[in-house]
Scaffold this active site. Structure first.
Site, short mmCIF file in Angstrom:
data_model
loop_
_atom_site.label_atom_id
_atom_site.label_comp_id
_atom_site.label_asym_id
_atom_site.label_seq_id
_atom_site.Cartn_x
_atom_site.Cartn_y
_atom_site.Cartn_z
N LYS A 198 22.45 -20.85 11.27
CA LYS A 198 22.06 -20.48 11.93
C LYS A 198 22.74 -20.43 13.12
O LYS A 198 22.49 -20.68 13.72
CB LYS A 198 20.55 -21.86 12.09
N SER A 405 13.27 -16.83 8.51
CA SER A 405 12.82 -17.89 9.51
C SER A 405 11.74 -18.03 8.93
O SER A 405 10.86 -18.28 8.75
CB SER A 405 13.27 -17.56 10.81
#
Length: 609
Positions: A198, A405
């Protein structure tokens, strides 16, 4: 004094009346200009459909009928075309007896998330239908990047100017990092995150790519490039290895080398190919242009061929329709609140999905996603409405160039998820980011003090860094939302939670890999998703399509028109391009507006060029 206030009040009233009248006159004037700008479109028998690539191809439709205004004030066509309008027009051209062929030229002008490779793949398929109908598709290139060659290679004949360039060297992603600037100016940044991949916060805290981010970007670009390279090679009748060898040789930029390798068909000047088109269309006069109709104009008459007529609400339909399918375009960053034009607003989109769920005339919903994500709470608000809608009618997801996402968060409960091989998806991860301006303020002579009733009372301040306890509290929130994300994907995709955790970690995947991992169901574009939704709703081919967002009011149209006077950046100089990239990156900071400070978003920013 009384006379003074009376005079002041009178002046203010007069000013307001004048301003209101001026605005009214402007609106009336622009309305008249728009009406005068409307032109009758006709198609000559034997004409070529001309596709000028100097546009931005968006998923969502233009939100106002501003083409006439743009044409009236700038003398040119609108610089934005909707993907479905483009593909529908090309398919209409394949059936239209008046259209003799298609001619492509120019250079794309991508803006935002428009003109992605997933969209271009759908355009290539539509061009394939033109060729299948026995009509020639010709392309003429002067300066071609990867996008232009990817599309033009679908043509039967690809010509390049003798002094043209083929700037096709593969794909690259070159993010901009702010950490050094933040340090210099005294801006503090603290982050919380889950998932080793991430990397959305890396530009704020690093000066280069982390090893994990470099790894995932390399694999992603390799996947996307493989699809593009193989597609070009197949259309040009060469092997992918031959095409790659041309690129790696360093000679591929020159037209002669590309011709020798079989990547293009011919090398000739513009006047030569225009002369050929004149002969093909029966024009002989020295000042005559070949018979043609521009794509933007043909889009207006294409419904005459397909039998699909525009309707007042911005949709389209056929007589005898049995029901409607709503296409909802989630294109842009996902933000909290009402958002702005070009953003996916949690409030607006959830409200619209609720309306469509409750509308009995809407038999199915297709969610078209072209978003890198954003606010976690806004994503959940939209996803909640998707789940509720599925209880009443089919909800199908079509992924565009980006559905990652938060973009994947709102997609995962789709009854069936369609993606293109080049779609950037996954990135199942969460992060929080906290800025403070303490050093900057102190350096300028500003200081802060506080009185509070609890240790967390001022935790949202930007006047100081977060304390260890505050960061621990935010990390707990991020961990909880990440766990929720995993649970939702596991439930909706019928996958084991541990398996989801393994492929999550914030990692991005291509659509091709996402299919193997079970994150999507099928490779296909928007039309494939519409056909599936129609079949699930029992509509067959007899249905209407209604699109959201709906068209904007005239006042918004005026604002957009004036925004169109900005110079295009595709041919700008180095300094202008650098400033433009910085402006886009900084604009993203404005979209970090989740009141919980938690985000599900792609790395800022995966630029694939």
């Amino acid at each position: 004094m009384k006379n003074f206030f009376t005079s002041l009040l009178g002046s203010l009233v007069a000013l307001l009346i004048f301003a209101g009248g001026a605005v009214l006159l402007l609106i009336v004037f622009l309305g008249v200009v728009a009406a005068l700008g409307e032109k009758t479109v006709s198609v000559e028998k034997g004409a070529y459909l001309v596709f000028d690539l100097g546009v931005n191809i968006t998923d969502a439709p233009q939100q106002f009928d501003g083409a006439a205004l743009v044409e009236a004030f700038t003398g040119g066509e609108s610089k934005s075309l909707q993907l479905r309008e483009v593909t529908n027009a090309l398919r209409a051209a394949a059936r239209d007896e008046r259209i003799a062929g298609v001619f492509l030229h120019g250079e794309f002008e991508p803006v935002g998330y428009g003109t992605g490779f997933s969209a271009l793949r759908e355009v290539r398929e539509a061009l394939g239908e033109v060729k299948a109908a026995g009509k020639p598709v010709q392309a003429f290139l002067e300066f071609a990047g990867t996008r232009e060659l990817y599309l033009a290679s679908a043509a039967g004949d690809v010509a390049v100017d003798p002094y043209g360039l083929l700037m096709v060297s593969g794909l690259a992603s070159q993010p901009m990092f702010f950490a050094g600037a933040f340090e210099r100016f005294g801006i503090g940044v603290q982050v919380t995150r889950v998932g080793k991949y991430k990397s959305a916060i890396e530009p704020f805290v690093r000066k280069d790519l982390s090893p994990e981010n470099r790894e995932q970007l390399q694999l992603l670009l390799d996947d996307v490039w493989r699809e593009i390279r193989n597609g070009i090679a197949a259309d040009r009748g060469i092997t992918p290895e031959q095409f790659q060898a041309l690129i790696e040789s360093g000679e591929g930029m020159r037209p002669e080398a590309a011709l020798k390798a079989g990547v293009i068909s011919r090398v000739l000047y513009r006047d030569e190919i225009l002369g050929e088109l004149k002969k093909k269309t029966g024009r002989t006069g020295p000042k005559d242009a070949f018979k043609q109709i521009g794509l933007a104009d043909y889009i207006k008459v294409a419904p005459e061929v397909t039998g699909v007529k525009p309707e007042k609400d911005g949709g389209e339909g056929k007589r005898g329709k049995r029901g409607r399918i709503a296409v909802v375009y989630a294109e842009g960053n996902i933000v909290d609140g009402e958002g702005e034009i070009g953003e996916v607003s949690g409030e607006k989109f959830s409200r619209e999905l609720r309306r469509l769920r409750q509308d009995d005339d809407i038999k199915a919903i297709v969610l078209r996603v072209n978003s890198p994500g954003g606010s976690a709470s806004a994503s959940e608000r939209i996803q909640r409405e998707i789940r509720l809608a599925r209880e009443k009618k089919p909800v199908v997801v079509s992924m565009g160039s980006y559905a990652a996402s938060g973009g994947y968060w709102i997609s995962t409960y789709g009854e069936r998820i369609f993606a293109e091989p080049t779609t950037i998806t996954g990135s199942i991860g969460v992060f929080g980011v906290f800025f403070n301006a303490q050093k900057l303020a102190n350096d300028l002579g500003f200081t802060f003090d506080v009185v509070k009733t609890g240790k967390f009372a001022d935790s949202l301040t930007i006047a100081r860094p977060q304390t260890a306890d505050e960061l621990a509290r935010w990390q707990h929130m991020v961990d909880w939302i990440y766990d929720e994300f995993l649970m939702k994907v596991a439930e909706s995709r019928q996958l084991d939670r541990d398996k989801v955790h393994e492929i999550a970690q914030g990692r991005v995947w291509s659509g091709a890999e996402a299919l193997k991992l079970g994150l999507v169901d099928e490779i296909g574009g928007l039309e494939a998703a519409l056909a599936y939704a129609a079949q699930k709703a029992g509509l067959g081919a007899d249905y209407a399509v209604t699109e959201y967002p709906r068209k904007k009011e005239l006042a918004e149209a005026i604002a957009e028109m004036f925004e169109g006077f900005k110079p295009a950046t595709s041919r700008a100089g180095v300094a202008t391009r650098l400033v433009e990239q910085m402006r886009e990156e900084v604009k993203i900071l404005e979209q970090f507006n989740d009141r919980r400070g938690v985000y599900a978003r792609l790395p800022v920013e995966i630029y694939v060029r």
